[in-house]
Design an enzyme around this catalytic site. Structure first.
Site, PDB file in Angstrom:
ATOM      1  CG  ASP A  92       8.510 -50.212  61.476  1.00 33.18           C
ATOM      2  OD1 ASP A  92       8.986 -50.559  62.574  1.00 33.18           O
ATOM      3  OD2 ASP A  92       7.300 -50.247  61.220  1.00 33.18           O
ATOM      4  CG  HIS A 149      11.041 -45.032  68.792  1.00 36.00           C
ATOM      5  ND1 HIS A 149      10.166 -44.903  69.844  1.00 36.00           N
ATOM      6  CD2 HIS A 149      10.319 -44.769  67.666  1.00 36.00           C
ATOM      7  CE1 HIS A 149       8.961 -44.577  69.386  1.00 36.00           C
ATOM      8  NE2 HIS A 149       9.032 -44.490  68.061  1.00 36.00           N
ATOM      9  CB  SER A 251      15.915 -40.488  54.752  1.00 32.07           C
ATOM     10  OG  SER A 251      17.228 -40.479  54.242  1.00 32.07           O
TER      11      SER A 251
END
Length: 286
Positions: A92, A149, A251
């Site tokens: 995200d 992911h 980050s």
């Protein structure tokens, strides 16, 4: 640039980055309810975190801030693009930049770029497969899901821990700090995939407590040494969309692919909001 922004950037150079990050890391692991619960509640209010999508929606149930920050989501909260040729967004957040790697250089912001070679620890052999390939840089949003992911399925071949600075990572520092992502501490994870070599680079930043991988756990800083670890037995195989790592606090992730392997979606550009599992691009010659 405003005076306030200039002071923020100059302060980044002068600040004891490692000490500040270490202190925040300790605080984020505090288990005292009277300390960690107000901190979590304030963070939720400040960033508008949607706890309804969390597997554990009760903020007080998390043992410390780090557990809350790296929380799991309910099944189906981040559906994966079902197209076989989809190259998935790993996290995200928001697009920092994406596009072609030109003569081994990765675009950072207007007036700034860095080499794939320095990003991967200064080894020309590691960088060669990405010489004229493609890259995507994703800044992880504080409010959203904070695990990383796999964009495509892959077999891990090597990790490279590269020590460095811990500048804050945001649009302002990307515009102002030369070679930002190739200066900060980072972990480059190199995979073999059906699209050829792929690098997933986890970039550290100010107050990021730690980075983790699913195969090795927390990545401990190694001082000033670059540490390369080979995985020639093919034991670490991760499917498309599988979790591969996470940041404690937040980050940036930088993806690298070889030439002619990915067409990035034209609708995506700098500052475009993205979610883990959506398509960033389409595989070429799959």
């Amino acid at each position: 640039m405003s005076i306030k922004d200039q002071l923020f950037i100059y302060g980044q150079y002068l600040a004891p980055q490692a000490l500040i990050s270490s202190l925040f890391g300790r605080l984020a692991h505090c288990r005292v309810p009277s300390l960690k619960n107000p901190a979590i509640a304030r963070f939720i209010r400040q960033y508008g975190v949607d706890m309804n999508e969390a597997l554990e929606p009760d903020p007080a149930a998390y043992e410390h801030f780090n557990a809350f920050f790296t929380r799991a989501l309910k099944p189906g909260a981040r559906p994966l693009d079902p197209s076989r040729d989809a190259v998935l967004c790993p996290a995200d957040g928001a697009i920092s930049q994406l596009g072609p790697i030109r003569a081994g250089r990765v675009f950072q912001a207007k007036g700034h770029d860095f080499s794939a070679e320095e990003l991967l620890g200064g080894d020309a052999r590691r960088a060669a497969p990405y010489q004229d390939g493609g890259f995507a840089t994703i800044y992880l949003s504080p409010r959203d899901y904070h695990r990383v992911h796999m964009p495509v399925a892959g077999t891990l071949r090597e990790t490279v821990y590269i020590p460095g600075r811990l500048f804050s990572v945001n649009p302002l520092t990307a515009r102002s700090v030369p070679r930002l992502f190739a200066r900060n501490e980072r972990l480059a994870c190199l995979f073999d995939t059906e699209l050829g070599p792929m690098a997933v680079v986890l970039v550290g930043a100010m107050i990021v407590g730690a980075m983790e991988t699913v195969w090795g756990g927390q990545v401990a800083p190694h001082g000033s040494r670059i540490i390369a670890t080979r995985y020639d037995d093919g034991a670490v195989r991760l499917e498309k969309g599988a979790e591969m790592g996470r940041f404690k606090l937040g980050s940036t992730v930088v993806l690298l692919f070889g030439a002619g392997r990915v067409d990035w979606l034209g609708a995506l550009g700098p500052l475009a909001g993205v979610r883990m599992g959506q398509a960033l691009g389409r595989a070429v010659n799959l």
